[in-house]
Scaffold this motif. Structure first.
Motif, mmCIF file in Angstrom:
data_model
loop_
_atom_site.group_PDB
_atom_site.id
_atom_site.type_symbol
_atom_site.label_atom_id
_atom_site.label_comp_id
_atom_site.label_asym_id
_atom_site.label_seq_id
_atom_site.Cartn_x
_atom_site.Cartn_y
_atom_site.Cartn_z
ATOM 1 N N PRO A 142 4.498 -14.303 4.070
ATOM 2 C CA PRO A 142 3.330 -14.689 4.871
ATOM 3 C C PRO A 142 3.607 -14.754 6.366
ATOM 4 O O PRO A 142 4.568 -15.376 6.800
ATOM 5 C CB PRO A 142 2.933 -16.055 4.296
ATOM 6 N N GLY A 143 2.765 -14.054 7.112
ATOM 7 C CA GLY A 143 2.899 -13.976 8.562
ATOM 8 C C GLY A 143 2.558 -15.319 9.192
ATOM 9 O O GLY A 143 1.590 -15.967 8.802
ATOM 10 N N GLY A 144 3.395 -15.745 10.162
ATOM 11 C CA GLY A 144 3.138 -16.999 10.862
ATOM 12 C C GLY A 144 3.680 -18.205 10.125
ATOM 13 O O GLY A 144 3.674 -19.333 10.620
ATOM 14 N N GLY B 115 -1.979 -5.082 0.087
ATOM 15 C CA GLY B 115 -2.038 -4.273 -1.126
ATOM 16 C C GLY B 115 -1.261 -2.993 -0.968
ATOM 17 O O GLY B 115 -1.582 -2.188 -0.093
ATOM 18 N N ASP B 116 -0.266 -2.797 -1.821
ATOM 19 C CA ASP B 116 0.494 -1.543 -1.824
ATOM 20 C C ASP B 116 -0.480 -0.396 -2.064
ATOM 21 O O ASP B 116 -1.380 -0.494 -2.909
ATOM 22 C CB ASP B 116 1.538 -1.613 -2.939
ATOM 23 N N ASN B 117 -0.292 0.699 -1.318
ATOM 24 C CA ASN B 117 -1.304 1.770 -1.330
ATOM 25 C C ASN B 117 -1.486 2.428 -2.687
ATOM 26 O O ASN B 117 -2.587 2.875 -3.019
ATOM 27 C CB ASN B 117 -0.977 2.802 -0.239
ATOM 28 N N GLY C 106 4.049 -9.783 -5.543
ATOM 29 C CA GLY C 106 3.164 -9.536 -4.393
ATOM 30 C C GLY C 106 1.931 -8.821 -4.907
ATOM 31 O O GLY C 106 0.821 -9.313 -4.867
ATOM 32 N N SER C 107 2.172 -7.627 -5.492
ATOM 33 C CA SER C 107 1.038 -6.852 -6.032
ATOM 34 C C SER C 107 0.355 -7.608 -7.162
ATOM 35 O O SER C 107 -0.863 -7.693 -7.233
ATOM 36 C CB SER C 107 1.542 -5.520 -6.558
ATOM 37 N N ASN C 108 1.191 -8.159 -8.034
ATOM 38 C CA ASN C 108 0.635 -8.797 -9.231
ATOM 39 C C ASN C 108 0.282 -10.248 -8.945
ATOM 40 O O ASN C 108 1.081 -11.163 -9.173
ATOM 41 C CB ASN C 108 1.646 -8.712 -10.386
ATOM 42 N N CYS D 35 -1.710 -20.092 7.801
ATOM 43 C CA CYS D 35 -1.263 -18.779 7.322
ATOM 44 C C CYS D 35 -1.771 -18.582 5.903
ATOM 45 O O CYS D 35 -2.300 -19.516 5.298
ATOM 46 C CB CYS D 35 0.258 -18.673 7.365
ATOM 47 N N TYR D 36 -1.602 -17.362 5.402
ATOM 48 C CA TYR D 36 -2.136 -17.005 4.076
ATOM 49 C C TYR D 36 -0.946 -16.782 3.158
ATOM 50 O O TYR D 36 -0.299 -15.735 3.205
ATOM 51 C CB TYR D 36 -2.961 -15.731 4.209
ATOM 52 N N ALA D 37 -0.630 -17.800 2.354
ATOM 53 C CA ALA D 37 0.612 -17.768 1.559
ATOM 54 C C ALA D 37 0.320 -17.413 0.109
ATOM 55 O O ALA D 37 0.168 -18.291 -0.738
ATOM 56 C CB ALA D 37 1.333 -19.106 1.665
ATOM 57 N N GLN D 38 0.234 -16.159 -0.160
ATOM 58 C CA GLN D 38 -0.022 -15.657 -1.519
ATOM 59 C C GLN D 38 1.236 -15.028 -2.106
ATOM 60 O O GLN D 38 1.730 -15.429 -3.130
ATOM 61 C CB GLN D 38 -1.181 -14.663 -1.468
ATOM 62 N N THR D 39 1.809 -14.047 -1.432
ATOM 63 C CA THR D 39 2.972 -13.309 -1.948
ATOM 64 C C THR D 39 4.195 -14.206 -2.125
ATOM 65 O O THR D 39 4.424 -15.113 -1.325
ATOM 66 C CB THR D 39 3.313 -12.156 -0.993
ATOM 67 N N GLU D 40 4.936 -13.895 -3.206
ATOM 68 C CA GLU D 40 6.167 -14.656 -3.472
ATOM 69 C C GLU D 40 7.342 -13.691 -3.538
ATOM 70 O O GLU D 40 7.172 -12.472 -3.556
ATOM 71 C CB GLU D 40 6.026 -15.416 -4.797
#
Ligand SMILES: CC(C)(COP(=O)(O)OP(=O)(O)OC[C@H]1O[C@@H](n2cnc3c(N)ncnc32)[C@H](O)[C@@H]1OP(=O)(O)O)[C@@H](O)C(=O)NCCC(=O)NCCSC(=O)/C=C/CC(=O)O
Ligand SMILES: Cc1cc2nc3c(=O)[nH]c(=O)nc-3n(C[C@H](O)[C@H](O)[C@H](O)COP(=O)(O)OP(=O)(O)OC[C@H]3O[C@@H](n4cnc5c(N)ncnc54)[C@H](O)[C@@H]3O)c2cc1C
Length: 643
Positions: A156-158, A405-407, A123-125, A114-119
């Motif tokens: 993160p999904g999954g 990414g928030d729009n 998220g955005s920053n 999975c892609y674990a970036q957001t906390e």
């Protein structure tokens, strides 16, 4: 028209084969999904994903066939992020050695990533992420740690229950010095019994919007308590850490660490056209079936698709689906071109690729989410039934306005790109999607030459209008920004104007790419003519919706705006005869649409009625609980008649 939508006859045939493979397999049944409890729902998704994987292996499906198979299974699952982000991130940011080690394991599904970036806190920053990766030269390892509650990986999904590994984005610390956010491959669970490894706390974040919908996906929470990984599990194409603890920044721009998001954002644009076309197919077919009012001398009532208000709400969405399909085709070409250039260490078009993927992801997902809701409303009361397929389509789709990414945040990235382009006018010739700004003098000077409604059926008039609006809005922002001593302060103050200028720039790209598409050879009798009508519907619908911009920048007169609207009405009458053919061209099976209102055979009322009785609440004539909770009320002796 089916080939025009699919892109080629080969793709049409391949996707059709995969659609039918899924539609005819009872394992992939969808109607009971909204009735399942969370654990049953998730287990059902694991079952479907396993069956899908078995088909891919047993039938030796190609990557392209597998991609279509997963699309038509139509269920968010842990495999989405494994294939859609974990593998592409290693491909884009791993060294050759790292790719050689990890890609075969991932591609054979020996590991699930999975892609674990957001906390929880960011998220955005991305630069604000708090998870740390501290290099320990004695052990030649990184220590991955979650120092605060807000540093918990979240979303993160999954991640929650399926993944064995994560690509973790963390603050790299070497010798006490912070060197930005980097990606690290971390094993989370035992490959023997799938239990979390020491130092790993991992689980699901809980129910999300809608019944069924995205709850088939285990979006997770993850914390590290000083988890150690080998040094060679930091993705090191962009930057390296040597055994001696030396941080090396290669000549690859740091932004390549964001590369996976650029890749996914470009796929999201074509995905938007698919989601919007599903909703439009349902609403168009049902609008042709539904009759309401207008009966004369006992004759049939009017098909709601013949009402001008229905057409003015529905046909721009039909046109948008085709517009997003074609701009998505172009964006994929742009991305592949950038990818090839990056492999040759040519980073010249990376800023444009970032701006285009960010902007078009934002524009198309916002329009699609709003469009799916509009299609629900276009179907009246029955659009609110789960069996219409629209509520679940909406619930699954709308996070696209936020994830990757928030729009608004992404439009601000486009704004940076535009403002930079404007500031360089005069000494740097803009190219690519900003080339029109090189003609800013003319665009600022010339006003619209349209004199009749017919004049709007001229691609040149359309493109010039959208270029002038975008250029004048960008220049106006540039002039306002110049008044601020501190550019960042100015940017923050003018953010809303900059977002509007970014939308204008992105809408110009979509309109231009639709027009360019029509200059290509398009097979099929009358297909090009039908697409030309849709292209003008899309452009003039936007011009009408945003006429305030065109008037405010002084490019258009109120009369010319009215002529555009007159032409739009005429165009709707031209779409009407082909509306059903245009949505049939999406070539969606009833299984994929998952909608009684959108059935190919139009047999709506009998099937709606039949489906009602399948609801569990109708298992008994008197609902469970009635005698216990309602009967006493009915039977109670009222002391005062006034109660
Ligand atoms: C908002 C971002 C871009 C801010 O980035 P940051 O580095 O903090 O600051 P800058 O705005 O100053 O950018 C520096 C510099 O880099 C350029 N740039 C930024 N992003 C990219 C990029 N992707 N590719 C190329 N270049 C990029 C930028 O233009 C600046 O260049 P200058 O020349 O002007 O200096 C960043 O924080 C960001 O991307 N935030 C969004 C986070 C996000 O999208 N998360 C997604 C997580 S994964 C997910 O959601 C998965 C969903 C599941 C599914 O898809 O199913
Ligand atoms: C269904 C789903 C799946 C996801 N899957 C993953 C995944 O697999 N991996 C992963 O890493 N992440 C994932 N995410 C997380 C997702 O990437 C983030 O939620 C997204 O990037 C938005 O960041 P945020 O939540 O911090 O929003 P915020 O940035 O907190 O947004 C909140 C508000 O603040 C505004 N805002 C923020 N910054 C600014 C600014 N500078 N200027 C103006 N306004 C601003 C936004 O516009 C928004 O209105 C997923 C999210 C969802 C909903």
């Amino acid at each position: 028209m089916k080939v025009a939508w699919a892109g080629s006859r080969e793709t049409l045939e391949l996707s059709d084969r995969m659609a039918k493979l899924v539609a005819n397999d009872p394992v992939f049944e969808k109607f009971t999904r909204p009735m399942l409890g969370r654990k049953e729902l998730f287990k059902n998704t694991l079952r479907k994903a396993a069956h899908g994987w078995k088909l891919i292996v047993d039938l030796r499906l190609t990557e392209e066939e597998a991609k279509w198979l997963r699309l038509y299974i139509d269920e968010p699952a842990y495999t989405d992020l494994h294939w859609g982000m974990f593998i592409p991130a290693i491909e884009g940011q791993g060294t050759e050695e790292q790719k050689k080690k990890w890609l075969p394991l991932a591609q054979k599904m020996k590991i699930i990533g999975c892609y674990a970036q957001t906390e929880l806190g960011h998220g955005s920053n991305v630069q604000g992420l708090e998870t740390t990766a501290t290099f320990d030269p004695q052990a030649d390892e990184f220590v991955i740690h979650s120092p605060t509650l807000t540093s918990s990986k979240w979303w993160p999904g999954g991640l929650g229950k399926a993944s064995t590994h994560a690509l973790v984005y963390a603050r790299l610390i070497v010798g006490g010095e912070f060197h930005g956010v980097h990606g690290f491959i971390v094993q989370l669970r035992s490959l023997e019994d799938h239990s979390p490894l020491p130092g790993i706390t991992v689980g699901d974040i809980g129910l999300k919007f809608g019944n069924g919908a995205y709850n088939t996906m285990d979006n997770g929470v993850l914390r590290f308590d000083h988890v150690r990984i080998p040094r060679n599990q930091m993705l090191m194409r962009v930057s390296q850490v040597t055994k001696e603890g030396k941080y090396m920044q290669s000549d690859v721009p740091r932004q390549l660490i964001y590369g996976t998001m650029v890749y996914v954002r470009q796929t999201i644009v074509v995905d938007a056209s698919k989601a919007l076309s599903r909703a439009v197919c349902i609403a168009t077919r049902y609008s042709a079936v539904r009759r309401q009012f207008g009966s004369r001398n006992g004759g049939p009532e009017t098909q709601v698709i013949d009402y001008k208000t229905q057409q003015s709400r529905l046909f721009p969405l039909l046109a948008s689906a085709y517009a997003f399909r074609f701009v998505g085709e172009w964006l994929k070409w742009l991305y592949m071109d950038v990818k090839q250039r990056l492999e040759a260490n040519d980073f010249s078009t990376l800023p444009e690729a970032h701006a285009c993927t960010a902007g078009l992801k934002s524009l198309t997902t916002t329009a699609t989410a709003d469009g799916i809701e509009e299609c629900r409303k276009l179907c009246g009361g029955h659009g609110y039934l789960v069996s219409s397929g629209l509520p679940e389509l909406f619930a699954v789709y709308i996070p696209a306005c936020t994830y990757e990414g928030d729009n608004v945040v992404l439009l601000l990235q486009v704004a940076r790109f535009i403002v930079k382009t404007v500031s360089e006018l005069g000494y740097k010739q803009p190219v690519g999607t900003t080339a029109y700004m090189g003609r800013v003098a003319t665009l600022m000077q010339n006003n619209c030459a349209v004199r009749t409604a017919e004049d709007w059926l001229n691609p040149g008039a359309i493109v010039e209008a959208f270029e002038a609006r975008a250029a004048r809005m960008a220049v106006a922002c540039g002039r306002q920004l110049a008044k601020f001593e501190n550019p960042e302060e100015g940017f923050a103050e003018l953010a809303s104007d900059l977002v509007e200028a970014s939308v204008a720039h992105c809408q110009l790209i979509v309109v231009s790419k639709f027009i360019e598409k029509l200059q290509q050879d398009i097979p099929g009798k009358g297909v090009k003519q039908s697409l030309e009508i849709l292209c003008y519907v899309y452009a003039l619908f936007l011009l009408h919706k945003h006429q305030g911009d065109f008037l405010a920048v002084g490019y258009l007169t109120p009369k010319q705006a009215l002529l555009a609207n007159d032409q739009l009405r005429t165009l709707y009458s031209k779409v009407r005869p082909n509306a059903i053919a245009l949505v049939d061209s999406f070539n969606y099976t009833d299984h994929y649409l998952g909608s009684i209102l959108g059935r190919y055979d139009g047999n709506v009322y009998p099937k709606l009625y039949e489906a009602a009785w399948e609801d569990p609440l109708n298992d008994s004539d008197v609902a469970d609980g009635f005698h216990q909770y309602v009967q006493p009320i009915l039977k109670q002796k009222l002391h005062s008649a006034k109660l």
